[in-house]
Scaffold this active site. Structure first.
Site, PDB file in Angstrom:
ATOM      1  N   GLY A  45       0.840  -1.191   0.000  1.00 28.76           N
ATOM      2  CA  GLY A  45       0.000   0.000   0.000  1.00 28.76           C
ATOM      3  C   GLY A  45       0.871   1.235   0.000  1.00 28.76           C
ATOM      4  O   GLY A  45       2.029   1.203   0.438  1.00 28.76           O
ATOM      5  N   GLN A  50       2.949   9.963   1.245  1.00 30.25           N
ATOM      6  CA  GLN A  50       4.233   9.284   1.247  1.00 30.25           C
ATOM      7  C   GLN A  50       5.073   9.586   0.009  1.00 30.25           C
ATOM      8  O   GLN A  50       6.260   9.288  -0.021  1.00 30.25           O
ATOM      9  CB  GLN A  50       4.048   7.766   1.371  1.00 30.25           C
ATOM     10  CG  GLN A  50       3.495   7.337   2.714  1.00 30.25           C
ATOM     11  CD  GLN A  50       3.349   5.848   2.764  1.00 30.25           C
ATOM     12  OE1 GLN A  50       2.347   5.293   2.314  1.00 30.25           O
ATOM     13  NE2 GLN A  50       4.369   5.175   3.287  1.00 30.25           N
ATOM     14  N   CYS A  98       6.309  -0.013   7.355  1.00 33.62           N
ATOM     15  CA  CYS A  98       5.893   1.118   6.538  1.00 33.62           C
ATOM     16  C   CYS A  98       7.073   1.564   5.685  1.00 33.62           C
ATOM     17  O   CYS A  98       8.205   1.641   6.175  1.00 33.62           O
ATOM     18  CB  CYS A  98       5.418   2.256   7.432  1.00 33.62           C
ATOM     19  SG  CYS A  98       4.844   3.719   6.552  1.00 33.62           S
ATOM     20  N   LEU A  99       6.808   1.882   4.434  1.00 36.44           N
ATOM     21  CA  LEU A  99       7.868   2.358   3.553  1.00 36.44           C
ATOM     22  C   LEU A  99       8.480   3.659   4.060  1.00 36.44           C
ATOM     23  O   LEU A  99       9.644   3.946   3.799  1.00 36.44           O
ATOM     24  CB  LEU A  99       7.338   2.555   2.134  1.00 36.44           C
ATOM     25  CG  LEU A  99       6.847   1.286   1.430  1.00 36.44           C
ATOM     26  CD1 LEU A  99       6.253   1.628   0.070  1.00 36.44           C
ATOM     27  CD2 LEU A  99       7.958   0.267   1.297  1.00 36.44           C
ATOM     28  N   HIS A 140      -4.093   1.340   7.894  1.00 37.26           N
ATOM     29  CA  HIS A 140      -2.726   1.855   7.922  1.00 37.26           C
ATOM     30  C   HIS A 140      -2.561   2.979   6.895  1.00 37.26           C
ATOM     31  O   HIS A 140      -2.052   4.060   7.217  1.00 37.26           O
ATOM     32  CB  HIS A 140      -1.748   0.710   7.633  1.00 37.26           C
ATOM     33  CG  HIS A 140      -0.324   1.131   7.504  1.00 37.26           C
ATOM     34  ND1 HIS A 140       0.627   0.814   8.443  1.00 37.26           N
ATOM     35  CD2 HIS A 140       0.325   1.839   6.545  1.00 37.26           C
ATOM     36  CE1 HIS A 140       1.799   1.316   8.062  1.00 37.26           C
ATOM     37  NE2 HIS A 140       1.638   1.939   6.910  1.00 37.26           N
ATOM     38  N   GLU A 141      -2.990   2.728   5.666  1.00 35.78           N
ATOM     39  CA  GLU A 141      -2.825   3.726   4.609  1.00 35.78           C
ATOM     40  C   GLU A 141      -3.708   4.953   4.848  1.00 35.78           C
ATOM     41  O   GLU A 141      -3.277   6.083   4.611  1.00 35.78           O
ATOM     42  CB  GLU A 141      -3.100   3.117   3.235  1.00 35.78           C
ATOM     43  CG  GLU A 141      -2.155   1.992   2.844  1.00 35.78           C
ATOM     44  CD  GLU A 141      -0.677   2.343   2.918  1.00 35.78           C
ATOM     45  OE1 GLU A 141      -0.314   3.530   2.771  1.00 35.78           O
ATOM     46  OE2 GLU A 141       0.129   1.422   3.141  1.00 35.78           O
ATOM     47  N   HIS A 144      -2.293   7.602   7.098  1.00 36.04           N
ATOM     48  CA  HIS A 144      -1.400   8.573   6.453  1.00 36.04           C
ATOM     49  C   HIS A 144      -2.175   9.813   5.986  1.00 36.04           C
ATOM     50  O   HIS A 144      -1.643  10.925   6.022  1.00 36.04           O
ATOM     51  CB  HIS A 144      -0.682   7.950   5.255  1.00 36.04           C
ATOM     52  CG  HIS A 144       0.459   7.062   5.617  1.00 36.04           C
ATOM     53  ND1 HIS A 144       1.601   7.520   6.254  1.00 36.04           N
ATOM     54  CD2 HIS A 144       0.650   5.732   5.418  1.00 36.04           C
ATOM     55  CE1 HIS A 144       2.439   6.515   6.429  1.00 36.04           C
ATOM     56  NE2 HIS A 144       1.882   5.416   5.945  1.00 36.04           N
TER      57      HIS A 144
END
Length: 187
Positions: A45, A50, A98-99, A140-141, A144
């Site tokens: 995701g 991000q 997480c990225l 999670h996404e 953000h």
């Protein structure tokens, strides 16, 4: 085109995102670039903040984790202006990464069942009940988009224990295998 992933400490990651309108310039290209960036970074995701865009846009392809989470099989989504309604309040704790936080993974409690409303890539309204790991990815996404990260859900003691690793990310000492944008240097 692969875009740099903004890393922990960058102020844009802490801003609440703005809704996306149908007139957003080059939206299809941005969505394609987000998917390419996510695949290259080996994520499931990616939220627009991000990659430096303060808009309510998320891309997800949960299929790579379908072997252990069958509800993720074939789930490739573009979420425009998503809204989550919690359907079951009991939280299940699982590890998340997480990225934007390379090299870290923490246990996070999240509800297992949500109702999600969103617009798809064609701005067609969608609504679906999601469960399990797919629900976790979406939560999670969508965090953000609210200027939150998964580490905001861990205990203060645990955050203190990982403070050194977080500082390494902020100070550009953490390397990742994908293009990244570090926090601006403080003066």
């Amino acid at each position: 085109m692969k875009l740099p992933v903004y890393l922990y400490g960058h102020p844009l990651l802490r801003k609440v995102s703005e809704p996306v309108g149908e007139d957003y310039p080059d939206l299809d290209r941005l969505i394609d670039d987000m998917f390419e960036t996510m695949y290259y970074s080996e994520g499931v995701g990616l939220a627009a903040p991000q990659i430096g865009k303060n808009i309510r846009l998320v891309v997800i392809d949960a299929d790579p984790v379908a072997d252990t989470h069958p509800e993720c099989a074939g789930r490739k989504l573009t979420l425009i202006n998503p809204e989550i309604e919690v359907l079951e309040g009991e939280k299940i704790t699982r590890a998340e990464g997480c990225l934007s936080l390379p090299g870290l993974s923490e246990n996070v409690g999240r509800v297992e069942k949500i109702r999600l409303k969103w617009l798809d890539r064609d701005f067609t309204p969608r609504e679906e009940v999601m469960e399990g790991f797919l629900s976790r990815i979406v939560q999670h996404e969508c965090d953000h988009l609210e200027g939150k990260m998964y580490i905001d859900h861990v205990s203060p003691i645990r955050r203190q224990l990982i403070r050194g690793k977080l500082n390494d990310i902020v100070n550009g000492k953490t390397k990742c295998d994908y293009p990244a944008k570090y926090a601006p240097r403080r003066r």
